[in-house]
Design a protein around this motif. Structure first.
Motif, PDB file in Angstrom:
ATOM      1  N   THR A  64       0.816  -1.213   0.000  1.00 21.16           N
ATOM      2  CA  THR A  64       0.000   0.000   0.000  1.00 21.16           C
ATOM      3  C   THR A  64       0.852   1.265   0.000  1.00 21.16           C
ATOM      4  N   GLY A  68       0.466   3.869  -2.825  1.00 23.14           N
ATOM      5  CA  GLY A  68       0.216   5.236  -2.375  1.00 23.14           C
ATOM      6  C   GLY A  68       1.104   6.232  -3.085  1.00 23.14           C
ATOM      7  N   THR A 106      -6.293  -2.987  -8.287  1.00 25.73           N
ATOM      8  CA  THR A 106      -6.255  -3.899  -7.145  1.00 25.73           C
ATOM      9  C   THR A 106      -5.249  -5.017  -7.383  1.00 25.73           C
ATOM     10  N   ALA A 110      -3.504  -2.039  -4.909  1.00 27.05           N
ATOM     11  CA  ALA A 110      -4.443  -1.131  -4.264  1.00 27.05           C
ATOM     12  C   ALA A 110      -5.441  -1.908  -3.428  1.00 27.05           C
ATOM     13  N   VAL A 111      -5.759  -1.387  -2.251  1.00 27.37           N
ATOM     14  CA  VAL A 111      -6.871  -1.948  -1.494  1.00 27.37           C
ATOM     15  C   VAL A 111      -8.143  -1.650  -2.272  1.00 27.37           C
ATOM     16  N   SER A 154      -1.519  -8.695  -4.427  1.00 28.53           N
ATOM     17  CA  SER A 154      -2.572  -7.815  -3.934  1.00 28.53           C
ATOM     18  C   SER A 154      -2.749  -7.984  -2.432  1.00 28.53           C
ATOM     19  N   VAL A 155      -3.468  -7.036  -1.822  1.00 30.10           N
ATOM     20  CA  VAL A 155      -3.686  -7.098  -0.373  1.00 30.10           C
ATOM     21  C   VAL A 155      -4.532  -8.307   0.003  1.00 30.10           C
ATOM     22  N   GLU A 326      -0.580   7.467   2.811  1.00 30.47           N
ATOM     23  CA  GLU A 326      -1.500   6.690   1.987  1.00 30.47           C
ATOM     24  C   GLU A 326      -1.539   5.217   2.384  1.00 30.47           C
ATOM     25  N   ILE A 327      -0.632   4.799   3.263  1.00 32.17           N
ATOM     26  CA  ILE A 327      -0.676   3.418   3.743  1.00 32.17           C
ATOM     27  C   ILE A 327      -2.008   3.205   4.456  1.00 32.17           C
ATOM     28  N   THR A 328      -2.696   2.150   4.112  1.00 25.57           N
ATOM     29  CA  THR A 328      -4.036   1.924   4.664  1.00 25.57           C
ATOM     30  C   THR A 328      -3.928   1.309   6.065  1.00 25.57           C
ATOM     31  N   THR A 331      -6.749  -0.800   7.504  1.00 25.23           N
ATOM     32  CA  THR A 331      -6.804  -2.173   6.995  1.00 25.23           C
ATOM     33  C   THR A 331      -5.702  -3.036   7.618  1.00 25.23           C
TER      34      THR A 331
END
Length: 473
Positions: A64, A68, A106, A110-111, A154-155, A326-328, A331
């Motif tokens: 992320t 970001g 994604t 991307a989340v 992906s996440v 921008e790191i989620t 989540t």
């Protein structure tokens, strides 16, 4: 009442409280891990924290962070604009371009809510300009975000694969990714036909620049969207599980000067469209390196992504500082908290207890179907990744019996828990509503709810039929 049953009820309470009280499920899970582990299992702090998924934490932060960077310096804006320009005036292709770009975003890290937040203003404005049904556009956008969500970098993909590895199950990351891609593609195609996509004009006289985001849209009008509760009705854009603002709903990121920030002279062309700057080209190359490094060279996804992000930040310092924000984190906290609590349940023997309870149903395929419906129904209101992190370990004893194939079952659980994210109570569905200015929002809310109800009722059974019944595994 046994300690195992109490711990399961606490897990249920975590989901309910997170959904109804707008609290981060990860925070609740850490508190539950401490309370249950200390009071019921006699565990000390070291034993409780031993279940913290440090390897997964690095993956989530690294992926992320790198994405970001791409969002802050306008690389994602350039990707969206370039894809839409390829459409020209072929209106019938616009929803599919949105689907494809969402899947790409994604798929490269991307989340899902972040990709939806970036694309929803563009997609809904295109729907207004070209007379496209907003439900059609919103459905293809959300299914697009889920189509790429289980790639190997992906996440969602890394989360499920890490849980499978931690539990000692047989896994197949390629099957997981392709199954999600296929299911969401098929569902999107059916929705496209049913909602009138084939009646859209093949050509239009307007120029592609009219597809660009409206500067007054939700994404460009304020630094952050307002956080709403699950009962705020249509237009709320909160994540019911994370209890935090959705990443990616920030100021427009269409710039890209020497430091990667917005620059009217170097980041955009004469028409105001984003152009390929050195910062964006380097970011695209970094994303490609991540894909090749992870899939071909078998490098660690998290460490590779962090390293690439650091190298970019050395050159574009201001963008690097912004990319950290921008790191989620909501989540990351959610996933790590849920998995830490699940680790406490494993230590207590709750997982075996739950597996035996499922086994007592007596019909393995029926039990598998029940798991799929639990994932689908709960995810329509709560966190998809949270329910995956909890349900897969709970299904481990059942899977170890060999009654059903583990690969097919894990894949069915994961896809069932995400294909329903078009629900207006989920983050992605709410983002569609939040950007539906110019349409009847109450009507769109009801139509989204009806569509999501159909998906929840039908999709888990069909996924179970395609992936579990044949016995893949």
């Amino acid at each position: 009442m046994s300690a195992e049953l109490i711990s399961i009820l606490v897990l249920v309470a975590v989901f309910v409280v997170a959904t109804t009280r707008s609290l981060n499920m990860g925070v609740l899970s850490f508190a539950a891990a401490f309370g249950v582990g200390t009071l019921l299992a006699g565990m000390d702090e070291d034993a409780i924290l031993a279940g913290f998924p440090g390897d997964l934490f690095v993956v989530l932060v690294g992926v992320t962070f790198l994405f970001g960077f791409a969002r802050v310096n306008g690389t994602t804006d350039w990707l969206v604009h370039s894809a839409l320009r390829l459409v020209g005036g072929r209106v019938v292709l616009i929803p599919w371009v949105i689907f494809g770009v969402a899947a790409l975003m994604t798929g490269i890290g991307a989340v899902s809510p972040a990709a939806a937040a970036i694309l929803a203003p563009v997609a809904l404005r295109a729907a207004r300009n070209y007379g496209i049904d907003p439900l059609l556009m919103g459905v293809l956008l959300v299914h697009g975000t889920q189509a790429g969500s289980f790639s190997m970098i992906s996440v969602y993909g890394t989360t499920v694969n890490a849980v499978v590895a931690r539990e000692g199950l047989a896994g197949n990351p390629a099957v997981l990714f392709l199954a999600s891609l296929a299911v969401n593609l098929v569902v999107a195609a059916i929705a496209f036909v049913v909602l009138g996509g084939l009646r859209l004009p093949r050509t239009d006289v307007r120029v592609p620049s009219e597809l660009e985001p409206d500067p007054t849209s939700a994404r460009t009008s304020a630094p952050r969207a307002e956080t709403r509760t699950a009962t705020d009705g249509p237009g709320g854009v909160r994540d019911p599980a994370a209890g935090d603002e959705v990443p990616g709903i920030g100021a427009s990121t269409g710039g890209g000067g020497a430091d990667g920030r917005s620059d009217a002279t170097s980041g955009t062309g004469p028409s105001g469209a984003p152009r390929l700057t050195p910062a964006r080209a380097t970011t695209l190359a970094s994303l490609l390196v991540l894909v090749v490094g992870a899939l071909v060279l078998d490098l660690d996804v998290g460490l590779t992504a962090i390293t690439l992000g650091v190298l970019l930040s050395v050159v574009w310092r201001d963008t690097g500082r912004a990319a950290v924000n921008e790191i989620t984190w909501s989540t990351v906290l959610l996933i790590c908290g849920v998995l830490t609590y699940v680790s406490v349940l494993e230590t207590m023997g709750t997982i075996d207890y739950a597996g035996e309870a499922v086994g007592n149903i007596g019909v393995p395929l029926l039990a598998a179907l029940l798991f799929c419906y639990i994932g689908g129904v709960v995810s329509a209101f709560a966190s998809s990744v949270g329910i995956m992190g909890a349900l897969i370990p709970l299904a481990v004893p059942f899977l170890l019996t060999g009654a059903v194939g583990p690969v097919g079952m894990v894949t069915a659980l994961a896809v069932s828990a995400t294909v329903v994210d078009v629900s207006p109570f989920s983050t992605n569905g709410a983002l569609v509503l939040a950007n539906s200015a110019g349409f009847d929002r109450d009507l769109l809310f009801r139509r989204l709810l009806i569509y999501a109800s159909i998906v929840v009722a039908v999709a888990p059974a069909l996924i179970w039929l395609a992936l579990v019944v044949p016995g893949f595994g």
